[in-house]
Design an enzyme around this catalytic site. Structure first.
Site, PDB file in Angstrom:
ATOM      1  N   SER A 140     -58.402  -1.660  42.882  1.00  0.00           N
ATOM      2  CA  SER A 140     -59.682  -1.606  42.166  1.00  0.00           C
ATOM      3  C   SER A 140     -60.759  -2.324  42.960  1.00  0.00           C
ATOM      4  CB  SER A 140     -59.554  -2.324  40.820  1.00  0.00           C
ATOM      5  OG  SER A 140     -60.817  -2.429  40.185  1.00  0.00           O
ATOM      6  N   TYR A 153     -57.178  -9.614  35.735  1.00  0.00           N
ATOM      7  CA  TYR A 153     -57.245  -8.244  36.266  1.00  0.00           C
ATOM      8  C   TYR A 153     -57.575  -8.280  37.762  1.00  0.00           C
ATOM      9  CZ  TYR A 153     -58.580  -3.299  36.616  1.00  0.00           C
ATOM     10  OH  TYR A 153     -58.678  -1.975  36.980  1.00  0.00           O
TER      11      TYR A 153
HETATM   12  N1  LIG Z   1     -61.847   3.141  35.164  1.00  0.00           N
HETATM   13  C1  LIG Z   1     -62.328   2.393  36.136  1.00  0.00           C
HETATM   14  O1  LIG Z   1     -63.548   2.175  36.244  1.00  0.00           O
HETATM   15  C2  LIG Z   1     -61.395   1.807  37.166  1.00  0.00           C
HETATM   16  C3  LIG Z   1     -61.959   1.078  38.210  1.00  0.00           C
HETATM   17  C4  LIG Z   1     -61.135   0.544  39.190  1.00  0.00           C
HETATM   18  C5  LIG Z   1     -59.769   0.759  39.123  1.00  0.00           C
HETATM   19  N2  LIG Z   1     -59.232   1.472  38.089  1.00  0.00           N
HETATM   20  C6  LIG Z   1     -57.793   1.680  38.112  1.00  0.00           C
HETATM   21  O2  LIG Z   1     -57.536   3.080  38.088  1.00  0.00           O
HETATM   22  C7  LIG Z   1     -56.234   3.315  37.537  1.00  0.00           C
HETATM   23  C8  LIG Z   1     -56.312   4.361  36.453  1.00  0.00           C
HETATM   24  O3  LIG Z   1     -57.030   3.853  35.356  1.00  0.00           O
HETATM   25  P1  LIG Z   1     -57.943   4.768  34.440  1.00  0.00           P
HETATM   26  O4  LIG Z   1     -59.328   4.354  34.669  1.00  0.00           O
HETATM   27  O5  LIG Z   1     -57.555   6.176  34.612  1.00  0.00           O
HETATM   28  O6  LIG Z   1     -57.554   4.203  32.996  1.00  0.00           O
HETATM   29  P2  LIG Z   1     -56.717   4.850  31.833  1.00  0.00           P
HETATM   30  O7  LIG Z   1     -56.594   3.780  30.798  1.00  0.00           O
HETATM   31  O8  LIG Z   1     -57.323   6.152  31.443  1.00  0.00           O
HETATM   32  O9  LIG Z   1     -55.286   5.161  32.498  1.00  0.00           O
HETATM   33  C9  LIG Z   1     -54.264   4.216  32.657  1.00  0.00           C
HETATM   34  C10 LIG Z   1     -52.957   4.884  32.258  1.00  0.00           C
HETATM   35  O10 LIG Z   1     -51.908   3.953  32.492  1.00  0.00           O
HETATM   36  C11 LIG Z   1     -51.008   4.030  31.396  1.00  0.00           C
HETATM   37  N3  LIG Z   1     -50.269   2.777  31.268  1.00  0.00           N
HETATM   38  C12 LIG Z   1     -50.723   1.571  30.850  1.00  0.00           C
HETATM   39  N4  LIG Z   1     -49.736   0.683  30.838  1.00  0.00           N
HETATM   40  C13 LIG Z   1     -48.616   1.332  31.264  1.00  0.00           C
HETATM   41  C14 LIG Z   1     -47.263   0.952  31.452  1.00  0.00           C
HETATM   42  N5  LIG Z   1     -46.837  -0.301  31.179  1.00  0.00           N
HETATM   43  N6  LIG Z   1     -46.391   1.871  31.909  1.00  0.00           N
HETATM   44  C15 LIG Z   1     -46.798   3.143  32.180  1.00  0.00           C
HETATM   45  N7  LIG Z   1     -48.044   3.572  31.981  1.00  0.00           N
HETATM   46  C16 LIG Z   1     -48.947   2.669  31.532  1.00  0.00           C
HETATM   47  C17 LIG Z   1     -51.905   4.284  30.192  1.00  0.00           C
HETATM   48  O11 LIG Z   1     -51.168   4.813  29.091  1.00  0.00           O
HETATM   49  C18 LIG Z   1     -52.919   5.255  30.775  1.00  0.00           C
HETATM   50  O12 LIG Z   1     -52.502   6.610  30.606  1.00  0.00           O
HETATM   51  C19 LIG Z   1     -55.738   1.953  37.067  1.00  0.00           C
HETATM   52  O13 LIG Z   1     -54.891   1.396  38.052  1.00  0.00           O
HETATM   53  C20 LIG Z   1     -57.018   1.137  36.939  1.00  0.00           C
HETATM   54  O14 LIG Z   1     -56.773  -0.231  37.036  1.00  0.00           O
HETATM   55  C21 LIG Z   1     -60.015   1.997  37.110  1.00  0.00           C
END
Ligand SMILES: NC(=O)c1ccc[n+]([C@@H]2O[C@H](COP(=O)([O-])OP(=O)(O)OC[C@H]3O[C@@H](n4cnc5c(N)ncnc54)[C@H](O)[C@@H]3O)[C@@H](O)[C@H]2O)c1
Length: 259
Positions: A140, A153
């Site tokens: 991230s 985080y």
């Molecule tokens: N959304 C943002 O702005 C952003 C920014 C930087 C990084 N990220 C990273 O991108 C990745 C995807 O996140 P996203 O934005 O799609 O969010 P999201 O919440 O839509 O997706 C995360 C997914 O992970 C699953 N999950 C959570 N805990 C889990 C576990 N213990 N076992 C298995 N699955 C689990 C959730 O059910 C969900 O489907 C993550 O690693 C997040 O940290 C997101």
């Protein structure tokens, strides 16, 4: 990705769903994992209806036996494992460090850092056996920058970057590449709700980008699929910012409190 068997964790929504969709669209075979059964099945239905190949495995990545089972299902189903995108993660609780309880800290570390480690632990042996493989971990912009009220985080994502570097060194000689993508702001999952309610926070984060806008999820997903693919065959150990130029441009205004 034609004919490549790939595990994608957190495939039940957001970025993981988009990565799964692109891999399948390119002819890849997706083993989609998520703790959210409904979301994971929905992703697989979407892919199958579009003519792609995917299977869902309900997985809590913080549980070692479930990570082991995930790889086993991918091998049973598709006969090989060429790649993995370790994308599942849990979000921050928007509390200051001194108000963050240990239970919450441990949960974030268990999912984001230990979960990524556990997934890799079982993905790497079949790759060693095959003499090739490519892993992309999703870190991230919070692994690159410090944000208030997100210490756990930020620390977990910086950990994912360290894990990526070390594993790249350890397995490079075995023709296994390990990279990470550091997404910037995406309107996915919980993040979307928080940001829609807090225009000031959104504006400040967008203000840190050179492009002056949040990303479309597919822009970040495309970077991950490229790093996963043979098109990036001489790249390993990097944590690629897909963040609209936050890291690249050196713009680093500190955001205000998220709490
Ligand atoms: N959304 C943002 O702005 C952003 C920014 C930087 C990084 N990220 C990273 O991108 C990745 C995807 O996140 P996203 O934005 O799609 O969010 P999201 O919440 O839509 O997706 C995360 C997914 O992970 C699953 N999950 C959570 N805990 C889990 C576990 N213990 N076992 C298995 N699955 C689990 C959730 O059910 C969900 O489907 C993550 O690693 C997040 O940290 C997101």
């Amino acid at each position: 990705m034609k004919g490549k068997s790939v595990i994608v964790t957190g495939a039940g929504s957001g970025l993981g769903r988009e990565i799964s969709r692109i891999i399948a669209q390119q002819g890849g075979l997706v083993t989609a994992a998520d703790i959210n059964e409904a979301g994971g099945n929905e992703t697989v239905d979407m892919i199958t209806k579009a003519g792609g190949k995917a299977t869902f495995v309900k997985t809590n990545i913080a549980v070692e036996a479930e990570c082991e089972q995930l790889t086993k299902v991918a091998l049973d189903m598709f006969g090989r494992l060429d790649g993995a995108v370790n994308n599942a993660a849990a979000g921050q609780n928007a509390a200051r460090l001194h108000e963050t309880d240990l239970k919450h800290w441990n949960h974030i570390m268990d999912v984001n850092l230990t979960g990524t480690f556990l997934c890799m632990k079982y993905q790497i042996p079949p790759m060693l056996e095959a003499g090739r493989g490519s892993i992309v971990n999703i870190a991230s912009y919070a692994g690159l920058f410090g944000f208030e009220s997100a210490t756990e985080y930020c620390a977990s994502k910086a950990g994912v970057m360290g894990l990526t570097r070390a594993a790249a060194v350890e397995y490079g000689h075995h023709n296994i590449r390990v990279n990470a993508v550091c997404p910037g702001l995406m309107f996915t999952g919980m993040q979307a709700e928080v940001l829609r309610e807090k225009a000031d926070v959104l504006n400040e984060i967008v203000g840190m980008t050179a492009l002056g806008r949040p990303s479309r999820t597919e822009e970040v997903a495309e970077s991950a699929v490229w790093l996963l693919s043979d098109s990036s065959s001489y790249i390993t150990g990097v944590s690629l910012p897909a963040d609209g130029g936050m890291a690249g441009s050196g713009v680093s205004r500190v955001t205000r409190d998220w709490a």
